[in-house]
Design a protein around this motif. Structure first.
Motif, PDB file in Angstrom:
ATOM      1  N   ALA A 147       0.836  -1.200   0.000  1.00 36.04           N
ATOM      2  CA  ALA A 147       0.000   0.000   0.000  1.00 36.04           C
ATOM      3  C   ALA A 147       0.872   1.251   0.000  1.00 36.04           C
ATOM      4  N   CYS A 148       0.452   2.244  -0.738  1.00 36.27           N
ATOM      5  CA  CYS A 148       1.163   3.521  -0.732  1.00 36.27           C
ATOM      6  C   CYS A 148       1.178   4.110   0.673  1.00 36.27           C
ATOM      7  N   CYS A 149       0.065   3.927   1.402  1.00 37.26           N
ATOM      8  CA  CYS A 149      -0.036   4.423   2.760  1.00 37.26           C
ATOM      9  C   CYS A 149      -1.201   3.728   3.454  1.00 37.26           C
ATOM     10  N   ILE A 150      -1.189   3.787   4.777  1.00 31.74           N
ATOM     11  CA  ILE A 150      -2.278   3.265   5.589  1.00 31.74           C
ATOM     12  C   ILE A 150      -2.882   4.435   6.349  1.00 31.74           C
ATOM     13  N   ARG A 151      -4.184   4.527   6.359  1.00 31.74           N
ATOM     14  CA  ARG A 151      -4.846   5.637   7.035  1.00 31.74           C
ATOM     15  C   ARG A 151      -5.220   5.229   8.461  1.00 31.74           C
ATOM     16  N   ALA A 152      -4.895   6.084   9.418  1.00 34.00           N
ATOM     17  CA  ALA A 152      -5.297   5.913  10.809  1.00 34.00           C
ATOM     18  C   ALA A 152      -6.203   7.070  11.183  1.00 34.00           C
ATOM     19  N   THR A 153      -7.142   6.818  12.091  1.00 31.72           N
ATOM     20  CA  THR A 153      -8.066   7.871  12.504  1.00 31.72           C
ATOM     21  C   THR A 153      -7.708   8.469  13.861  1.00 31.72           C
ATOM     22  N   SER A 154      -6.681   7.926  14.511  1.00 33.92           N
ATOM     23  CA  SER A 154      -6.282   8.439  15.824  1.00 33.92           C
ATOM     24  C   SER A 154      -4.827   8.056  16.083  1.00 33.92           C
ATOM     25  N   PRO A 155      -4.151   8.773  16.998  1.00 36.68           N
ATOM     26  CA  PRO A 155      -2.791   8.358  17.371  1.00 36.68           C
ATOM     27  C   PRO A 155      -2.744   6.936  17.920  1.00 36.68           C
ATOM     28  N   MET A 156      -3.808   6.499  18.608  1.00 33.76           N
ATOM     29  CA  MET A 156      -3.851   5.132  19.111  1.00 33.76           C
ATOM     30  C   MET A 156      -3.780   4.129  17.959  1.00 33.76           C
ATOM     31  N   ASN A 175     -11.969  10.419  11.631  1.00 35.86           N
ATOM     32  CA  ASN A 175     -13.319  10.338  11.098  1.00 35.86           C
ATOM     33  C   ASN A 175     -14.055  11.618  11.461  1.00 35.86           C
ATOM     34  N   GLY A 176     -15.132  11.857  10.766  1.00 36.54           N
ATOM     35  CA  GLY A 176     -15.967  13.006  11.068  1.00 36.54           C
ATOM     36  C   GLY A 176     -17.352  12.569  11.489  1.00 36.54           C
ATOM     37  N   VAL A 177     -18.204  13.542  11.693  1.00 34.33           N
ATOM     38  CA  VAL A 177     -19.574  13.263  12.088  1.00 34.33           C
ATOM     39  C   VAL A 177     -20.463  14.377  11.542  1.00 34.33           C
ATOM     40  N   PHE A 281     -11.816   4.402  16.218  1.00 32.63           N
ATOM     41  CA  PHE A 281     -12.328   5.764  16.394  1.00 32.63           C
ATOM     42  C   PHE A 281     -13.541   5.759  17.315  1.00 32.63           C
ATOM     43  N   GLY A 282     -14.567   5.004  16.976  1.00 32.35           N
ATOM     44  CA  GLY A 282     -15.792   4.993  17.765  1.00 32.35           C
ATOM     45  C   GLY A 282     -16.728   6.091  17.303  1.00 32.35           C
ATOM     46  N   GLY A 300     -10.263   1.330  25.274  1.00 41.99           N
ATOM     47  CA  GLY A 300     -10.179   0.601  24.019  1.00 41.99           C
ATOM     48  C   GLY A 300     -10.559   1.473  22.841  1.00 41.99           C
ATOM     49  N   ALA A 301     -11.068   2.684  23.106  1.00 44.54           N
ATOM     50  CA  ALA A 301     -11.422   3.673  22.088  1.00 44.54           C
ATOM     51  C   ALA A 301     -10.610   4.940  22.337  1.00 44.54           C
ATOM     52  N   PRO A 302     -10.222   5.665  21.283  1.00 39.78           N
ATOM     53  CA  PRO A 302      -9.292   6.790  21.439  1.00 39.78           C
ATOM     54  C   PRO A 302      -9.995   8.098  21.824  1.00 39.78           C
ATOM     55  N   TRP A 303     -10.610   8.134  22.994  1.00 42.62           N
ATOM     56  CA  TRP A 303     -11.429   9.291  23.348  1.00 42.62           C
ATOM     57  C   TRP A 303     -10.941  10.007  24.602  1.00 42.62           C
ATOM     58  N   GLN A 304      -9.656  10.328  24.631  1.00 37.90           N
ATOM     59  CA  GLN A 304      -9.095  11.213  25.659  1.00 37.90           C
ATOM     60  C   GLN A 304      -9.867  12.541  25.720  1.00 37.90           C
TER      61      GLN A 304
END
Length: 380
Positions: A147-156, A175-177, A281-282, A300-304
């Motif tokens: 893969a050219c790159c992998i997308r992450a939605t959080s530092p976790m 992610n957005g909402v 993300f959650g 277990g979810a990145p919600w600091q």
């Protein structure tokens, strides 16, 4: 204009949060005016309502052959070739669309991004290990490595990708909402206050822990409403637990909720609970917050953000931490929970609106094909 394809194993609501995040990201990219986008997926029996929800995105599906878990669609690869995209964005792992993307990239030199959607989290990697090892040997390790790159939605999730051994550049884009307008909340002096779970009914979501915590507390003026599609018969397990504990009057399972009905369920709630084992993300956390509801979720979810913006509880995984957080939340006066929810709504509006996320993703696609320098959200 960049021609891009979003490739996924499912374009229906059966995919839960994946359906929402891919669909809304696609729309945000279209609204930039910089990307000509087609969403392509495997036909898993999506409905007219599902199809309508993708509009105005150009949507193409390919018939599945064999078990749903493999998402094998023989015509998919040819369909990708016929589109001749500049960029391919693959959503999800372990299924045939990844193999098709790898084949296309090798034959046509088309770069692709992979959004793992939490499937490289340590908890997820421990599930169905034999199947995943076999798929990795057949194509999956190569699919990710090339893969050219992998997308992450959080530092976790960035940490999880590196822990899994992948050295590709990582595109860190949240992610957005969709931010709803201010709507009146349900009121009435005689109603029970409501704690809401709204997501897939799956062992990963920690619902057994939630029911056991609720049994310990047995709150008198609250009800717990568990809403979502059943996966693998887990709903029956939960219903049996509720019956054995004699909690049928305080825990309800109304079924699924989508669209306007989903929004109504959020607006009827006083507290949202996601006792998950693992999330990249959650999305439902962000949805709850933007409806003005404080949230309890696990680490277990990145919600600091729940702690930083004083809009909820971010706890360790397990029954005891959940009992402690619930005890505090259920005892809080309604006005205190409402104030927390309003802080959460303002935080989501400032950090997780879709428009800037769409612009970031368009920047990433341009970088992938050499149209611009590396953006600052790309981690090498």
């Amino acid at each position: 204009m960049i021609k891009a394809i979003h490739l996924t194993s499912s374009v229906s609501r059966l995919a839960g949060g994946l359906f929402e995040s891919v669909r809304l990201l696609s729309k945000s990219l279209l609204e930039t005016g910089r990307v000509d986008l087609t969403a392509m997926g495997v036909d898993d029996g999506f409905t007219k309502e599902d199809a309508a929800s993708w509009e105005p995105i150009h949507l193409k599906t390919h018939p599945r052959l064999g078990p749903a878990r493999f998402a094998y669609a023989p015509s998919l690869l040819q369909g990708l070739k016929a589109e001749s995209p500049h960029v391919l964005h693959v959503h999800g792992l372990w299924q045939y669309p990844g193999y098709a993307a790898l084949k296309l990239s090798r034959s046509s030199k088309i770069p692709y991004m992979v959004s793992a959607h939490g499937m490289l989290e340590p908890w997820s990697l421990k599930q169905s290990v034999i199947k995943k090892e076999l798929v990795s040997l057949l194509f999956h390790r190569a699919f990710l490595n090339e893969a050219c790159c992998i997308r992450a939605t959080s530092p976790m999730e960035v940490d999880s990708i590196r822990l899994a051994g992948f050295k590709n550049p990582i595109v860190l884009i949240a992610n957005g909402v969709e931010i709803p307008p201010e709507l009146p909340r349900r009121a009435g002096p005689n109603r029970k206050r409501r704690a809401l779970f709204l997501s897939r009914i799956h062992p990963k979501k920690g619902l057994v822990n939630l029911i056991k915590a609720w049994e310990i507390l047995q709150p008198k003026d609250w009800e717990l409403v568990i809403i979502g599609p059943d996966e693998g018969g887990h709903l029956a397990t939960l219903q049996s637990l509720v019956a054995a504990a004699g909690l049928e009057e305080s825990i309800r399972f109304p079924g699924e909720a989508w669209g306007e009905e989903r929004a109504r369920e959020y607006l009827a709630a006083d507290l949202f609970v996601l006792p998950t084992y693992s999330e990249n993300f959650g999305l439902v956390v962000a949805e709850a917050l933007c409806h003005g509801i404080p949230v309890i979720t696990t680490k277990g979810a990145p919600w600091q953000d729940l702690v930083d913006y004083e809009c909820g509880w971010w706890i360790e995984i397990g029954i005891d931490p959940l009992v402690s957080a619930l005890r505090e939340a259920l005892a809080a006066p309604p006005e205190e929970l409402q104030a927390m929810g309003l802080r959460g709504r303002e935080m989501v509006k400032s950090k997780y609106a879709w428009a800037p996320i769409g612009e970031q993703m368009a920047d990433a696609y341009e970088w992938m094909i050499g149209m611009r320098d590396q953006p600052d959200f790309v981690i090498i």
